[in-house]
Design an enzyme around this catalytic site. Structure first.
Site, mmCIF file in Angstrom:
data_model
loop_
_atom_site.group_PDB
_atom_site.id
_atom_site.type_symbol
_atom_site.label_atom_id
_atom_site.label_comp_id
_atom_site.label_asym_id
_atom_site.label_seq_id
_atom_site.Cartn_x
_atom_site.Cartn_y
_atom_site.Cartn_z
ATOM 1 N N GLU A 120 0.861 -1.182 -0.069
ATOM 2 C CA GLU A 120 -0.097 -0.194 0.121
ATOM 3 C C GLU A 120 0.941 1.222 -0.045
ATOM 4 O O GLU A 120 0.656 2.240 -0.849
ATOM 5 C CB GLU A 120 -0.926 -0.205 1.162
ATOM 6 N N GLU A 140 -4.666 -8.631 3.001
ATOM 7 C CA GLU A 140 -5.691 -8.336 3.988
ATOM 8 C C GLU A 140 -6.754 -9.260 4.038
ATOM 9 O O GLU A 140 -7.453 -9.860 4.972
ATOM 10 C CB GLU A 140 -6.176 -6.815 3.674
#
Length: 266
Positions: A120, A140
């Protein structure tokens, strides 16, 4: 020069090197890391002698993302930094380049794990170099979590949507070669040399006119979501003033005199 126990700050000429420094945890995110990282971005932008930033990790890893042990309730290292988060509840997103974009170019030098929060943060960088054995991915969903660091918005804008959705929805790891093939990184180099290659790229940037470099970066990002006609108009607004600077005149003069230019950010 700033830094914390989990974030080191060094100068390499006109380049500021920010290093995630928690190798025993594969540089999993911590409070001192986030505080130091945000302060590092601010330091780079405030210092006109800094022309580029290299972002990397210590101990053979870039970043393995959120500290899942802390998330499970085992406490996060560096609780003494909690007051910084209370004073600025957005600090962690700024540190992770979700809510902050440095005006100086940011070059990522990735070795080892660059997953979850690591991937990210990578999306907030401008140029990306990876060691051959680096691993990327947004894990995730495998933990029942959401990649809330910006990936559902940024990733489909940076790589083809089919690849973005596969990475987001499968949570599988990607090799450096796969990451390069889909456009997530620009360079794959032998293991242990990503930082050196990033510094080489930084030095190429540092030799250019700093006002021009910063204006080009700003134009690319601010026109990204505009129509072509609006983007071209905005580009003129951003770019034309560069031609009237002393640095622009110095660049032309140095070319004519066959010597390296001496830029003064003027």
């Amino acid at each position: 020069m700033g830094g914390t126990e989990h974030l080191t700050v060094q100068r390499e000429g006109a380049t500021l090197v920010l290093t995630l420094n928690r190798p025993e945890a594969r540089n999993a995110l911590s409070l001192p890391m986030l505080v130091g990282l945000y302060d590092g971005w601010l330091e780079a932008d405030a210092d006109d002698s800094v022309r580029s930033i290299v972002f990397t990790g210590a101990g053979g890893s870039f970043c393995s993302g959120m500290d899942l042990k802390a998330l499970a309730g085992n406490g996060m290292a560096g609780e003494e930094y909690r007051d910084r988060l209370k004073a600025d509840p957005d600090l962690h997103w700024k540190a992770m380049l979700r809510h902050h974009r440095p005006r100086k170019p940011v070059i990522a030098a990735v070795e080892g794990y660059c997953v979850a929060g690591g991937t990210e943060m990578l999306q907030g960088t401008d140029i990306r170099v990876a060691g051959e054995s680096a691993t990327f991915g947004l894990f995730e969903v495998r933990r029942g979590l959401f990649p809330i660091g910006g990936s559902t918005v940024r990733l489909p804008r940076q790589i083809p949507r089919t690849h973005a959705l596969e990475m987001l929805l499968t949570g599988r790891p990607y090799t450096a070669r796969e990451a390069a093939a889909i456009g997530l990184v620009g360079h794959v180099v032998p293991d242990g040399t990503a930082l050196a290659r990033a510094l080489e790229i930084a030095e190429q940037i540092n030799s250019c006119g700093p006002l021009a470099v910063e204006a080009v970066k700003a134009s690319v990002y601010e026109t990204a979501d505009m129509s072509e006609s609006d983007g071209l108009a905005a580009e003129l607004t951003r770019g034309q003033p560069v031609f009237g600077t002393a640095d622009a005149k110095e660049g032309a003069r140095a070319f004519a005199e066959k010597r390296p230019p001496v830029y003064k950010r003027a």
